[in-house]
Design a protein around this motif. Sequence first.
Motif, PDB file in Angstrom:
ATOM      1  N   ALA A  96      81.929 -42.462  27.691  1.00 50.98           N
ATOM      2  CA  ALA A  96      80.732 -42.584  28.823  1.00 50.98           C
ATOM      3  C   ALA A  96      80.928 -41.259  29.675  1.00 50.98           C
ATOM      4  O   ALA A  96      79.802 -40.508  29.876  1.00 50.98           O
ATOM      5  CB  ALA A  96      81.079 -43.744  29.673  1.00 50.98           C
ATOM      6  N   LYS A  97      82.132 -40.809  29.797  1.00 52.19           N
ATOM      7  CA  LYS A  97      82.246 -39.704  30.657  1.00 52.19           C
ATOM      8  C   LYS A  97      81.828 -38.221  29.728  1.00 52.19           C
ATOM      9  O   LYS A  97      80.929 -37.422  30.450  1.00 52.19           O
ATOM     10  CB  LYS A  97      83.570 -39.188  30.741  1.00 52.19           C
ATOM     11  CG  LYS A  97      84.110 -38.169  31.854  1.00 52.19           C
ATOM     12  CD  LYS A  97      85.433 -38.092  32.271  1.00 52.19           C
ATOM     13  CE  LYS A  97      85.767 -37.076  33.098  1.00 52.19           C
ATOM     14  NZ  LYS A  97      86.991 -36.960  33.448  1.00 52.19           N
ATOM     15  N   ILE A  98      81.841 -38.091  28.623  1.00 53.73           N
ATOM     16  CA  ILE A  98      81.465 -37.185  27.773  1.00 53.73           C
ATOM     17  C   ILE A  98      79.850 -37.134  27.671  1.00 53.73           C
ATOM     18  O   ILE A  98      79.373 -35.825  27.683  1.00 53.73           O
ATOM     19  CB  ILE A  98      81.955 -37.194  26.426  1.00 53.73           C
ATOM     20  CG1 ILE A  98      83.519 -36.572  26.621  1.00 53.73           C
ATOM     21  CG2 ILE A  98      81.507 -36.252  25.237  1.00 53.73           C
ATOM     22  CD1 ILE A  98      84.118 -37.288  25.130  1.00 53.73           C
ATOM     23  N   THR A  99      79.244 -38.409  27.448  1.00 53.21           N
ATOM     24  CA  THR A  99      77.945 -38.452  27.183  1.00 53.21           C
ATOM     25  C   THR A  99      77.106 -38.558  28.672  1.00 53.21           C
ATOM     26  O   THR A  99      75.601 -38.555  28.258  1.00 53.21           O
ATOM     27  CB  THR A  99      77.759 -39.590  26.297  1.00 53.21           C
ATOM     28  OG1 THR A  99      78.142 -40.677  26.838  1.00 53.21           O
ATOM     29  CG2 THR A  99      78.318 -39.025  24.851  1.00 53.21           C
ATOM     30  N   SER A 100      77.628 -38.895  29.627  1.00 51.44           N
ATOM     31  CA  SER A 100      77.019 -39.232  30.826  1.00 51.44           C
ATOM     32  C   SER A 100      76.318 -40.526  30.832  1.00 51.44           C
ATOM     33  O   SER A 100      74.987 -40.739  31.408  1.00 51.44           O
ATOM     34  CB  SER A 100      76.276 -37.992  31.487  1.00 51.44           C
ATOM     35  OG  SER A 100      77.040 -36.938  31.467  1.00 51.44           O
ATOM     36  N   LEU A 101      76.772 -41.316  30.002  1.00 50.83           N
ATOM     37  CA  LEU A 101      76.151 -42.601  29.923  1.00 50.83           C
ATOM     38  C   LEU A 101      77.136 -43.656  30.346  1.00 50.83           C
ATOM     39  O   LEU A 101      78.296 -43.498  30.716  1.00 50.83           O
ATOM     40  CB  LEU A 101      75.909 -43.093  28.403  1.00 50.83           C
ATOM     41  CG  LEU A 101      75.025 -42.288  27.621  1.00 50.83           C
ATOM     42  CD1 LEU A 101      75.195 -42.523  26.078  1.00 50.83           C
ATOM     43  CD2 LEU A 101      73.560 -42.336  28.104  1.00 50.83           C
TER      44      LEU A 101
END
Length: 114
Positions: free
Chosen positions: A59-64
């Motif tokens: 989630a942090k990497i993908t901004s989701l």
Amino acid sequence: MNKTTKEYIKECGSSIRKYWELHPEEQEWLYPMLQKRLRTAITVLEAISDRPRSYSEIAKITSLSENTVKQLTYALKEAGIGIQVFSEDRAYCPMGGRKRNLKKLDERSVQGIE
């Protein structure tokens, strides 16, 4: 992620696998033409292509959101993409990805998703 997107991702499993098998230059050319929901799914796959990651890391990497990541991961797995889910908090897709994320992978091991 809504139900329509989940079903669409599952229906597109073979297309996602074919995309993953393309040469990185072809992927780069094709990527902007994909629908946003497919680009999002590919982004999640790229995030887990080099090692297992927790849903919060993805989630942090993908901004989701973490919930969206979890739903996408399960939809991709149901679509036949080679994702391994470890317990309830980690996922891994050992092969594939666009060239910019393959730097840590052994090029010989990247033959497409089986």
